[in-house]
Design an enzyme around this catalytic site. Structure first.
Site, mmCIF file in Angstrom:
data_model
loop_
_atom_site.group_PDB
_atom_site.id
_atom_site.type_symbol
_atom_site.label_atom_id
_atom_site.label_comp_id
_atom_site.label_asym_id
_atom_site.label_seq_id
_atom_site.Cartn_x
_atom_site.Cartn_y
_atom_site.Cartn_z
ATOM 1 N N ARG A 106 0.823 -1.218 0.000
ATOM 2 C CA ARG A 106 0.000 0.000 0.000
ATOM 3 C C ARG A 106 0.854 1.264 0.000
ATOM 4 O O ARG A 106 0.472 2.264 -0.594
ATOM 5 C CB ARG A 106 -0.953 -0.007 1.189
ATOM 6 C CG ARG A 106 -2.098 -0.973 0.946
ATOM 7 C CD ARG A 106 -3.088 -0.941 2.061
ATOM 8 N NE ARG A 106 -4.325 -1.588 1.638
ATOM 9 C CZ ARG A 106 -5.203 -2.112 2.467
ATOM 10 N NH1 ARG A 106 -5.002 -2.067 3.757
ATOM 11 N NH2 ARG A 106 -6.304 -2.664 2.006
ATOM 12 N N LYS B 96 -19.316 -16.477 1.513
ATOM 13 C CA LYS B 96 -20.762 -16.344 1.682
ATOM 14 C C LYS B 96 -21.501 -15.808 0.467
ATOM 15 O O LYS B 96 -21.094 -14.814 -0.123
ATOM 16 C CB LYS B 96 -21.028 -15.370 2.829
ATOM 17 C CG LYS B 96 -20.700 -15.921 4.186
ATOM 18 C CD LYS B 96 -21.213 -14.941 5.210
ATOM 19 C CE LYS B 96 -20.854 -15.258 6.623
ATOM 20 N NZ LYS B 96 -20.967 -14.031 7.418
ATOM 21 N N GLY C 40 -8.815 -7.820 -1.314
ATOM 22 C CA GLY C 40 -9.052 -8.806 -0.267
ATOM 23 C C GLY C 40 -8.324 -10.116 -0.511
ATOM 24 O O GLY C 40 -7.187 -10.131 -0.955
ATOM 25 N N GLY D 198 -13.486 -4.126 0.143
ATOM 26 C CA GLY D 198 -14.859 -3.639 0.324
ATOM 27 C C GLY D 198 -15.253 -2.662 -0.773
ATOM 28 O O GLY D 198 -16.354 -2.739 -1.330
#
Ligand code: AMP
Length: 393
Positions: A35, A198, A350, A373
């Site tokens: 980052r 999920k 992610g 996200g």
């Protein structure tokens, strides 16, 4: 299209640059500095253009001032990378008199990093008082923190509202270019690959992508809910019973739209959630007392063929429990097939970004997103507040 730092004059101006320095730290050491590295082009450009730079970032989720989550180690590392001093002063107030004094004395090309913006509880509440303190330091707002663009916080939203100029840095520009080009104007066939834990996390993503893609692959633990919807036995595999109807609906929608919806043909299973030598199923049914932890070899072969014919590929979520050596083959095979594809290959942030990088395929992808996200919300078709607030071209 959003304005970028190329569209404005920054010479002699003080720029409040929101970066994403939310890096993993251990014993004061940065364990993964990607980052920090990805922020360098923007920082270097602004320095060359004669801006004075006030950098801001959050780090972790501190409850008030927490020395374990100070940005000091990042300031040190940034200084090494830039081969220039980076001013830093740790204060639980983030912007105190000392900071005001330091910023007031800055010269063109100088860099200062503020302390962790979340030392102030107002940050995540988009507190206007904190936003005002940030804005009082600068003339121009530049956002390059894609990872927080889906949140409206004081350091990426409140402060932007108060400053007359607000544009993006090179990192956000690149993120938006890849995602918008893929979603609005893709080279076809356009393939989406979705995995991860999920279905419920990805409901809106699946719905939105079915409006955009030519083919879709679903793997990971999500696949078992689809298997259940198709009437297969899934043993002890993860399943979301309350999403079975949604899965059925998506399968019939895909059929209606004639979008091939590729699900695994076989699975790598184990008696429990443990890193043991897998037993492969013959087909889609999983025996009682076992659970699926990865896709099997026939699925790998079939998915690889689908990947070969695609010209744009967007991937979010691992195909299996890639953290376990015995169940990483599916995720690795997808990463490898994407690496070999000559088209546009985009990895959502992610877990899939981490997997691709760990497996050494990162250089071969067109784009690896820095925001998990934020990239998911883009795929859901949402407007991100941190992007919406920036000036249009
Ligand atoms: P997500 O955060 O939704 O992208 O989910 C990522 C997680 O899903 C990873 O930690 C994987 O280990 C997990 N996962 C992928 N496939 C499976 C599976 N078949 N069974 C259980 N967990 C899985």
């Amino acid at each position: 299209m959003k304005k970028t730092i190329r569209d404005i004059d920054v010479k002699g101006k003080t720029v409040f640059l929101r970066v994403d320095f939310n890096v993993p730290l251990k014993d004061g050491m940065i364990r993964d500095e990607r980052r920090v590295i990805s922020s360098l082009p923007t920082i270097e450009y602004l320095r060359e253009q004669g801006a004075k730079l006030v950098l801001a970032s959050h780090l972790g989720k501190p409850k008030g001032a927490d020395p374990q989550l100070s940005l000091e180690p990042v300031a040190k590392r940034l200084s090494e990378l830039l081969e220039a001093p980076v001013l830093f002063h740790s204060s639980k107030e983030v912007v105190d008199d000392k900071i005001r004094e330091m910023v007031g004395a800055m010269e063109e090309g100088q860099v200062l990093l503020l302390e962790n913006t979340r030392y102030d509880a107002g940050e995540t509440k988009n507190d206007p008082v904190l936003a005002e303190k940030f804005a009082s330091l600068a003339d121009i707002f530049v956002d390059d923190a894609f990872g927080t663009a889906h949140r409206a916080h004081s350091s990426n939203y409140g402060v932007a509202e108060l400053l007359p100029r607000k544009v993006s840095g090179f990192l956000i520009e690149k993120e938006l270019k890849y995602f918008y080009d893929a979603l609005e104007n893709p080279q076809r066939p356009f393939l989406a690959i979705l995995g991860g834990a999920k279905v419920s996390d990805k409901i809106k993503v699946i719905e939105n992508l079915l409006e955009k893609v030519d083919e879709i692959i679903v793997g990971g633990a999500m696949a078992y809910t689809f298997m259940r919807a198709m009437g297969h036995s899934i043993g002890d595999s993860l399943v979301e019973e309350d999403q079975v109807d949604f899965a059925k609906k998506m399968l019939s929608l895909a059929e209606e739209k004639r979008i091939p919806f590729h699900l695994p043909l076989d699975f790598a299973t184990a008696p429990a959630y443990e890193d043991v030598v897998p037993v492969f199923t013959k087909g889609r049914d999983i025996a009682p007392g076992t659970m699926g932890l990865d896709i099997g070899p026939r699925s790998i072969e079939a998915f690889t063929e689908v990947i070969k014919r695609a010209k744009t590929i967007l991937w979010n979520g691992p195909l299996g429990v890639f953290e376990m050596k015995n169940f990483e083959a599916g995720t690795r095979a997808i990463a490898e097939a994407m690496a070999e594809n000559q088209g546009i290959t985009i990895i959502g942030g992610g877990d899939s970004a981490a997997a691709v990088t760990e497996m050494g395929f990162d250089e071969k992808m067109s784009h690896i997103s820095t925001g998990g996200g934020a990239s998911l919300e883009l795929l859901e078709g949402k407007e991100l507040p941190g992007i919406a607030i920036l000036e249009e071209k």
